[in-house]
Design an enzyme around this catalytic site. Sequence first.
Site, short mmCIF file in Angstrom:
data_model
loop_
_atom_site.label_atom_id
_atom_site.label_comp_id
_atom_site.label_asym_id
_atom_site.label_seq_id
_atom_site.Cartn_x
_atom_site.Cartn_y
_atom_site.Cartn_z
N LYS A 108 0.73 -1.72 -0.22
CA LYS A 108 0.33 0.27 -0.02
C LYS A 108 1.23 1.49 0.27
O LYS A 108 0.72 2.25 -0.60
CB LYS A 108 -0.80 -0.12 1.66
CG LYS A 108 -1.52 1.38 1.06
CD LYS A 108 -2.98 1.24 0.20
CE LYS A 108 -3.89 2.59 0.47
NZ LYS A 108 -4.58 2.91 -0.56
N ASN A 135 1.06 4.42 -2.61
CA ASN A 135 0.31 5.71 -2.07
C ASN A 135 2.07 6.79 -2.37
O ASN A 135 1.86 7.95 -3.04
CB ASN A 135 0.42 5.81 -0.60
CG ASN A 135 -1.05 5.38 0.16
OD1 ASN A 135 -1.55 5.23 -1.16
ND2 ASN A 135 -1.21 5.16 0.82
#
Length: 162
Positions: free
Chosen positions: A44, A48
């Site tokens: 993740k 990002n």
Amino acid sequence: MRLRGSARLTLPDGTGADRVAETLRGTRCTVELASDFRSVAWRKLLQNAAAGLMALTGRRAGMFARADIAELTRVYLRECLRVARAEGAQLEEDVPEEILAGFRASPADLSTSILTDREAGRALEWDIRNGVVSRLGRVHGIPTPTSDVVTALLAATSDGPR
């Protein structure tokens, strides 16, 4: 907290997260427990970090269709992957390509929270999304030239001087 749609929350298994899962059972927030939370969190973080490029350009996901932006994203994500692995994440070599493919398959007008913050003139969360890669790269002796440039530009975009 108000949730306008459905959401998925991933928590580390075995840390009392079952209480959170039970509390949210029957709501629009699905809780998943991950035995390898470190790898999930780093994947993740890579996504990002790449989204930071959107804040730098002021462009939405359609920009990833450009060959030059796609290659920059690949280079950046490979660099981030080396740091993630040094931190113990068990991520496959194709994760950068998967993340890029996800952006490219998204609607061209898809935004992200960091781009939305930039458009609204709010401070950007560049340090925890991008700066961490450079810092941890230094800890592990991993060169992070792309991350260093992206981080400096995001910091200037967020903090000024204007």
